[in-house]
Design a protein around this motif. Structure first.
Motif: not given
Length: 627
Positions: A138-165
């Motif tokens: 969910t969108l809420g889970a995405l916000i929690d995930f980003c806040n937990l992992r910080g600016g490098s959150w996208w590196r934990a999601v395969p094939r979600i690159g920097l620009l898309r993040a």
């Protein structure tokens, strides 16, 4: 009447998501319905689930409803244009320009994102699929995930690159009001390897106590002069009270210089360097922020207090694992350390302070008066219970071999995973040893009398000890198949190449820098230790989900790590192979370490004791009159 254009009367308007608006734009621009269905809609949900006709009907209804809202809320010029188009064609014919005007006039039809909305409602299916696969439904889970992992959150999601993040974060912040939550200000998707090194400072409050504006590792922390252990500019600050009064062999102006000089000794031992850096990171930050003293002023009382702190670090020191360059880095990844980890920390710090004395930087070692934390002396120091039973290991090998023969998109990954798993499971290699193994260290040994021909590999193991391990024929076959995927020939290799390597290196600057552009192009770039661990873990997860096994075996696989394959080799080999041979293959310094793999003895003890208990239970039964 039949030939007169009729104005379409619609029920109360529904709401549409961002993805649905994008699909309608594509249709107006002439994109085929089949392409739109593939790019914008989930095949398991409406309208795609009803087929292409359903998708086309949905887009047509959406267009007509938006036009009706534009007639009610748009400008007179737009309304006249739409009415004329309806009169001429029976329905409004839109261009990209007029559709944009319709969207602006029909804002009432736009859905408002909320935290419990599935990500698939707002993002394209490919993006939503990658997010949900990473446990972000969910969108809420995405916000929690980003806040937990910080600016490098996208590196934990395969094939979600920097620009898309960056696009996703900007969208979440734009809809913060309706989502009821927002992404933290310091969550800016940046590549840690590209980001400038932000220096975290530890400042002094007016009362003279240390205040950490941001905890940071040794390479980025800036310590106030009063707590640096050395004299500041123009005579400010003071030397640590434990600084040696005699000539020092170090050119260290303060404690940070001394710590970095100590760690530099281990520059050619990466695992040891990481471990010692971690312990000195923690002690330095604790000393200046919690104790308010320089590292070179620590007393026995301070060291005892830090030993207690290790058992339960404060919340400010604990955070999720992340890159050391991240502002969200914290010294501890867990809220408490095991007794063994506490003991290791104390011993590592005692050794570091001994070196500071040897180079005459410190006058004494307060850690010498501190006892090691109490630990439980275990019968088996290594977790050999994670080793797989012979029957299960054989079935896993067959399953992985079958998947490796596949010609689908996952075939190359299975072949790489099989090669890595057999290096650990047939040769007893550690995870890092398998990652560092290279083709030039693998050699063919011809037959010698009764000894058949075989392959062997030179390994640089723990403590930089070199040993030679045998390599099975199955592993050689797996490596050959993996090398064919890399367009290389194992029998005619280049001068230097890793045995196992990723087939595709992302074209990001970070990946190119990590592997080296020349290596990325020539195929000489291998897996990192974490990379090969992730590869084998992926294969184990697939086996657990797809192989027909018992529930007990499934539970055991859930606790199986790549290192467990080394234990599996040792446990199975110890049954039939002399222990001194197993010891040499595993690289154990002591034969006593190897003997823990002798499971037959352990099972015999259990069997004999069970029989003893049964005999004792029979002896305690009441006797008959004739006994």
């Amino acid at each position: 009447m039949a030939n007169r254009p009729q104005q379409l009367m619609l029920p109360s308007s529904r709401t549409y998501s961002r993805t649905e608006f994008a699909a309608l734009r594509a249709r107006v621009q002439g994109v085929s319905v089949s392409t739109i269905a593939r790019l914008y809609f989930d095949p398991d949900t409406a309208p795609y689930a009803g087929g292409l006709d359903q998708v086309e009907s949905f887009l047509r209804t959406m267009r007509d409803e938006l036009v009706q809202l534009a007639l009610l809320h748009g400008s007179p010029v737009l309304a006249d244009h739409l009415k004329a188009s309806i009169k001429k064609h029976g329905s409004a014919k839109l261009t990209a320009v007029t559709l944009r005007m319709v969207e602006q006039a029909s804002r009432l039809a736009a859905a408002v994102p909320t935290g419990n909305h599935p990500v698939g409602l707002w993002f394209r299916p490919l993006i939503a699929l990658r997010l949900t696969a990473a446990g972000i439904p969910t969108l809420g889970a995405l916000i929690d995930f980003c806040n937990l992992r910080g600016g490098s959150w996208w590196r934990a999601v395969p094939r979600i690159g920097l620009l898309r993040a960056q696009v996703l974060i900007a969208w979440l912040r734009r809809h913060a009001d309706s989502l009821g939550a927002t992404v933290a200000d310091d969550v800016d998707p940046v590549d840690p390897l590209e980001a400038s090194a932000t220096v975290a400072r530890v400042m002094l409050s007016p009362a003279g106590t240390a205040v950490a504006t941001m905890l940071a590792p040794l390479e980025r922390v800036a310590v106030p002069h009063a707590l640096s252990g050395g004299e500041g500019p123009h005579g400010t600050g003071k030397r640590g009270t434990n600084r040696a009064p005699v000539f020092s062999y170090l050119r260290a102006a303060h404690d940070l210089d001394a710590v970095r000089a100590y760690l530099h000794r281990y520059r050619d031992r990466p695992a040891t360097l990481r471990a010692y850096t971690r312990e000195l990171d923690r002690l330095l930050l604790w000393a200046i922020t919690v104790r308010g003293t320089a590292l070179s002023s620590l007393t026995v009382d301070d060291c005892e207090a830090y030993k207690d702190f290790l058992a339960s670090p404060s919340a400010a020191f604990v955070g999720p694992r992340t890159a050391r360059q991240s502002p969200r880095w914290r010294p501890f990844a867990t809220a408490s350390l095991s007794p063994d980890s506490q003991r290791y920390a104390v011993r590592a710090l005692r050794a570091a302070f001994d070196w500071f004395i040897a180079v005459r930087y410190l006058a004494g070692n307060p850690w010498q008066a501190v006892n090691d934390p109490v630990t439980v002396r275990r019968a088996h120091a290594m977790r050999i219970e994670r080793s797989l039973p012979a029957g299960l290991w054989i079935r896993i090998r067959r399953f992985v071999e079958e998947r490796s023969a596949g010609l689908d998109a996952t075939g190359p990954r299975w072949r790489a995973a099989r090669a890595a798993a057999l290096l650990m499971g047939d040769s007893g290699l550690r995870n890092t040893e398998a990652a560092l193994a290279r083709r030039e260290q693998l050699r063919y040994v011809p037959a010698d009398g009764e000894v058949p021909a075989s392959w062997e590999l030179e390994v640089l193991g723990k403590g930089r000890k070199q040993r030679t391990v045998p390599v099975s024929d199955a592993c050689i076959a797996a490596l050959a198949a993996h090398w064919r995927d890399r367009e290389l020939d194992l029998a005619a290799p280049p001068p230097s190449a890793p045995l196992v390597a990723p087939l595709v290196i992302p074209a990001t600057q970070a990946a190119q820098r990590r592997h080296g552009e020349d290596q990325a192009q020539s195929g000489r770039a291998g897996y990192s230790g974490n990379g090969i661990r992730g590869l084998v873990n992926w294969a184990v997860r697939q086996v657990r989900e797809q192989l027909v096994i018992t529930e007990d075996e499934r539970r055991q696989l859930a606790d199986t790590t790549p290192h467990a394959l080394r234990h599996t080799f040792a446990t199975q080999a110890a049954v039939d192979v002399p222990l001194d041979v197993v010891q040499r293959v595993l690289g154990h310094a002591s034969l006593q370490t190897t003997t823990i793999y002798v499971q037959a003895e352990k099972k015999r003890v259990r069997r004999e004791l069970v029989g003893y208990y049964q005999r004792m239970a029979g002896a305690g039964a009441p006797r008959s009159e004739h006994d």
